[in-house]
Write a protein that holds these residues in place. Sequence first.
Motif, PDB file in Angstrom:
ATOM      1  N   LYS A   1       0.814  -1.227   0.000  1.00 54.82           N
ATOM      2  CA  LYS A   1       0.000   0.000   0.000  1.00 54.82           C
ATOM      3  C   LYS A   1       0.845   1.274   0.000  1.00 54.82           C
ATOM      4  N   GLY A   2       2.101   1.161   0.461  1.00 53.01           N
ATOM      5  CA  GLY A   2       2.969   2.344   0.500  1.00 53.01           C
ATOM      6  C   GLY A   2       3.374   2.843  -0.884  1.00 53.01           C
ATOM      7  N   HIS A   3       3.006   2.112  -1.926  1.00 54.48           N
ATOM      8  CA  HIS A   3       3.515   2.470  -3.262  1.00 54.48           C
ATOM      9  C   HIS A   3       2.416   2.872  -4.228  1.00 54.48           C
ATOM     10  N   ARG A   4       1.355   3.520  -3.696  1.00 58.22           N
ATOM     11  CA  ARG A   4       0.227   3.907  -4.544  1.00 58.22           C
ATOM     12  C   ARG A   4       0.651   4.709  -5.764  1.00 58.22           C
ATOM     13  N   GLU A   5       1.649   5.576  -5.569  1.00 61.23           N
ATOM     14  CA  GLU A   5       2.038   6.489  -6.663  1.00 61.23           C
ATOM     15  C   GLU A   5       2.664   5.731  -7.841  1.00 61.23           C
ATOM     16  N   ARG A   6       3.026   4.454  -7.613  1.00 61.87           N
ATOM     17  CA  ARG A   6       3.686   3.717  -8.703  1.00 61.87           C
ATOM     18  C   ARG A   6       2.729   2.840  -9.509  1.00 61.87           C
ATOM     19  N   VAL A   7       1.470   2.758  -9.064  1.00 63.67           N
ATOM     20  CA  VAL A   7       0.589   1.768  -9.675  1.00 63.67           C
ATOM     21  C   VAL A   7       0.390   2.033 -11.169  1.00 63.67           C
ATOM     22  N   GLU A   8       0.154   3.316 -11.531  1.00 59.90           N
ATOM     23  CA  GLU A   8      -0.100   3.619 -12.945  1.00 59.90           C
ATOM     24  C   GLU A   8       1.109   3.236 -13.809  1.00 59.90           C
ATOM     25  N   ALA A   9       2.308   3.575 -13.307  1.00 59.44           N
ATOM     26  CA  ALA A   9       3.516   3.299 -14.100  1.00 59.44           C
ATOM     27  C   ALA A   9       3.708   1.794 -14.290  1.00 59.44           C
ATOM     28  N   ILE A  10       3.510   1.022 -13.233  1.00 60.19           N
ATOM     29  CA  ILE A  10       3.756  -0.420 -13.366  1.00 60.19           C
ATOM     30  C   ILE A  10       2.653  -1.052 -14.228  1.00 60.19           C
ATOM     31  N   ALA A  11       1.403  -0.528 -14.099  1.00 61.99           N
ATOM     32  CA  ALA A  11       0.311  -1.058 -14.928  1.00 61.99           C
ATOM     33  C   ALA A  11       0.605  -0.777 -16.400  1.00 61.99           C
TER      34      ALA A  11
END
Length: 243
Positions: A95-105
């Motif tokens: 959950k600490g990495h919300r800001e990365r979800v779009e990039a990894i998706a």
Amino acid sequence: MAVLTIKGLSKDFAGQPVLERIDLEVHSGEIVSLLGPSGCGKSTLLRIVAGLDPDYEGEVRVAEGEEGRSVGVVFQEPRLFPWLTVRQNILFGNKGHRERVEAIAEAVGLSRCLHAFPKQLSGGMAQRCAIARALLGRPRVLLCDEPFSALDAFTRRQLHDLLLDLRDRYGTTMLVVTHDIREALYLSDRIVVLGQTPSRVLREVTTGTGRSENEQAHLEAEILYELGFEREPLPIHVGEWAS
Ligand SMILES: Nc1ncnc2c1ncn2[C@@H]1O[C@H](COP(=O)(O)OP(=O)(O)OP(=O)(O)O)[C@@H](O)[C@H]1O
Ligand SMILES: [Mg+2]
């Protein structure tokens, strides 16, 4: 630089030896395939490296990641939670990495599916989601246990290319268990061949790119022979391939 170091790893289950003095180093950005017959201990080795089984002899070291979590794992089946969306599945445990979800998706080709539920995904898309979840915490090593064996040949090839892309993009080091010699030849820089239990490293093959189909076929025959499945391959023509 070695990201994963295994020295003298031995493992038994109730006195039955499975792994015997395995030595293996995987270097930064390298993709190594672990190939061996069914039951030889590939998943056991991966579970030990993942920290899921502390009961072994020898040394297993994974380099520290920037953020602590240094190992990500992808299994044969995606293991997604059906009641969570793709976005929530990727974030599960991270959950600490919300800001990365779009990039990894975006990196795994799921940008347009973040709100979908697992039942709306094809097998390949579900496995892309599992890969995204494993990579979100930027592990030093991605461990994959036969990640593509349930997929059709075309989807499998797309996912091979995805892993190669991800390695180029993030420099991720990978250890991939497979039964499929061609998969190992296509995907990895090095193949480590394990024998029957108690299994030891029978052979390490540096694959390298740019080998002709002939050379690949010969290497495949050699590995099959090593595993006891084929007759000894005929020698390749002199000069065709200096290994
Ligand atoms: N928890 C366990 N308890 C007892 N024996 C086990 C356990 N896990 C694995 N084994 C045994 O250890 C050996 C290696 O199993 P493992 O699952 O690591 O093989 P594998 O190489 O991954 O096989 P496959 O290619 O079929 O997945 C097998 O003989 C298996 O029966
Ligand atoms: Mg296994």
